[in-house]
Scaffold this motif. Structure first.
Motif, short mmCIF file in Angstrom:
data_model
loop_
_atom_site.label_atom_id
_atom_site.label_comp_id
_atom_site.label_asym_id
_atom_site.label_seq_id
_atom_site.Cartn_x
_atom_site.Cartn_y
_atom_site.Cartn_z
N GLU A 1 5.60 9.24 7.31
CA GLU A 1 6.32 7.96 7.06
C GLU A 1 5.44 6.87 7.57
O GLU A 1 5.58 5.68 7.02
N VAL A 2 4.76 6.86 8.87
CA VAL A 2 4.05 5.93 9.24
C VAL A 2 2.80 5.54 8.54
O VAL A 2 2.46 4.45 8.14
N ALA A 3 2.40 6.70 7.83
CA ALA A 3 0.99 6.53 6.94
C ALA A 3 1.56 5.73 5.69
O ALA A 3 0.61 4.90 5.19
N GLU A 4 2.56 6.26 5.12
CA GLU A 4 2.97 5.33 3.84
C GLU A 4 3.37 4.04 4.28
O GLU A 4 2.96 3.12 3.53
N ALA A 5 4.03 3.61 5.47
CA ALA A 5 4.21 2.12 5.56
C ALA A 5 2.84 1.77 5.78
O ALA A 5 2.57 0.54 5.29
N PHE A 6 1.92 2.01 6.57
CA PHE A 6 0.64 1.50 6.67
C PHE A 6 -0.10 1.32 5.45
O PHE A 6 -0.80 0.16 5.18
N ASP A 7 0.00 2.35 4.73
CA ASP A 7 -0.81 2.21 3.32
C ASP A 7 -0.30 0.89 2.61
O ASP A 7 -1.00 0.24 1.87
N ILE A 8 1.10 0.82 2.46
CA ILE A 8 1.85 -0.23 1.81
C ILE A 8 1.58 -1.54 2.36
O ILE A 8 0.94 -2.35 1.57
N LEU A 9 1.37 -1.85 3.62
CA LEU A 9 1.28 -2.86 4.36
C LEU A 9 -0.29 -3.19 4.17
O LEU A 9 -0.60 -4.50 3.96
N GLU A 10 -1.18 -2.36 4.11
CA GLU A 10 -2.57 -2.74 3.94
C GLU A 10 -2.89 -3.01 2.46
O GLU A 10 -3.81 -3.93 2.38
N ARG A 11 -2.39 -2.21 1.36
CA ARG A 11 -2.59 -2.82 0.06
C ARG A 11 -1.85 -4.03 -0.15
O ARG A 11 -2.64 -5.01 -0.91
#
Length: 305
Positions: free
Chosen positions: A127-137
């Motif tokens: 879940e953290v990875a998904e959030a980080f990916d969204i924030l980075e993209r």
């Protein structure tokens, strides 16, 4: 102000971070003057959290600095998320909501760094990875880190998170130096030998993660400051002795003690006093000798084996 690389990032940041947890204690004019004084000192790295003042600290800061595109390019903004009333929350939904809230209050489109504030034992690394990916993209967050985490907690995140962890914010001061003391007392039968953090100091050095010491003047857990405190006569005598040698304040020496460590730390300064902030910034110009560093360490009651 001397600068340093933040972790493995390309960010060249000042060696002192301005913590904004107490900016809501200032009147509007005082906050404006303090923030712009920090900029004049080269202290353009500002540390926030979504919970500071219930979010009001981020709002006060953006008003005080008169946030606009020109100002934004000249500063570094770091904020933290994950603490909620009665719980910790590293869920994807909460991370995304927290960042959007911080961006709105700070009047900016992006954070330079986002830290996960305190470990959530219910964390799902995916879940953290998904959030980080969204924030980075989306460009909302450019770099990521953690706060108050031990090596295995960081490794658990890295199981799924692809972004580099650039910083770990940890409690550290001359009087709260267990992460240093246990390294001296390996396999010893004393309290200093107790490894309370999984060798986080060495772990961060091995992985090029910048340690950001918080409460660098506190003893205990927000019990008070050790400088000019009658509870620490030997420490203050030694710190003042070194301060007199360099013709600076004891505040400067307390920060210089942290900066002398080769871990390449970036202390988070919580003062809202311009004179004390200036004294903290002066520490970047001083490199304590080995004898001075160890003398201060021992004067705090730390015993070498």
């Amino acid at each position: 102000m001397r600068t340093m690389k933040l972790g493995k990032s390309t960010l060249e940041v000042p060696v002192v971070s301005v913590g904004c947890m107490r900016i809501n204690s200032l009147e509007k004019a005082e906050a404006e003057h303090f923030v712009h004084s920090a900029l004049e000192l080269g202290a353009n790295f500002f540390d926030h959290a979504d919970i500071y003042g219930g979010g009001t600290c981020e709002e006060i800061f953006s008003e005080a600095i008169h946030m606009n595109d020109d100002i934004r390019e000249k500063i570094f903004l770091q904020s933290k998320c994950g603490i909620r009333e009665g719980m910790f929350d590293f869920s994807k939904e909460h991370i995304l909501e927290s960042v959007d809230g911080s961006l709105k209050r700070l009047k900016t489109d992006y954070l330079d760094i986002l830290l996960l504030h305190r470990p959530d034992t219910l964390v799902d690394p995916e879940e953290v990875a998904e959030a980080f990916d969204i924030l980075e993209r989306s460009g909302k967050v450019r770099h990521f880190g953690v706060s108050n985490q031990n090596p295995m907690q960081i490794e658990l995140l890295k199981k799924s998170v692809k972004q580099t962890i650039v910083a770990n914010q940890l409690q550290l001061s001359i009087t709260n130096a267990n992460m240093i003391s246990n390294g001296f007392n390996v396999n010893m039968e004393n309290d200093a030998a107790v490894n309370r953090d999984g060798s986080i100091l060495d772990y961060c050095r091995l992985n090029d993660i910048t340690i950001q010491p918080w409460s660098p003047f506190q003893y205990g857990f927000f019990e008070g400051v050790f400088l000019d405190n009658d509870k620490f006569p030997e420490l203050n005598q030694k710190v003042n002795e070194v301060a007199n040698k360099y013709e600076v304040s004891n505040t400067t020496i307390a920060i210089a003690w942290l900066l002398r460590h080769p871990a390449n730390m970036q202390p988070v300064i919580g003062t809202m006093n311009e004179v004390r902030l200036k004294d903290c910034c002066k520490a970047s110009e001083i490199s304590l000798t080995r004898e001075e560093w160890y003398g201060i360490y021992r004067a705090a009651g730390n015993v070498l084996p």
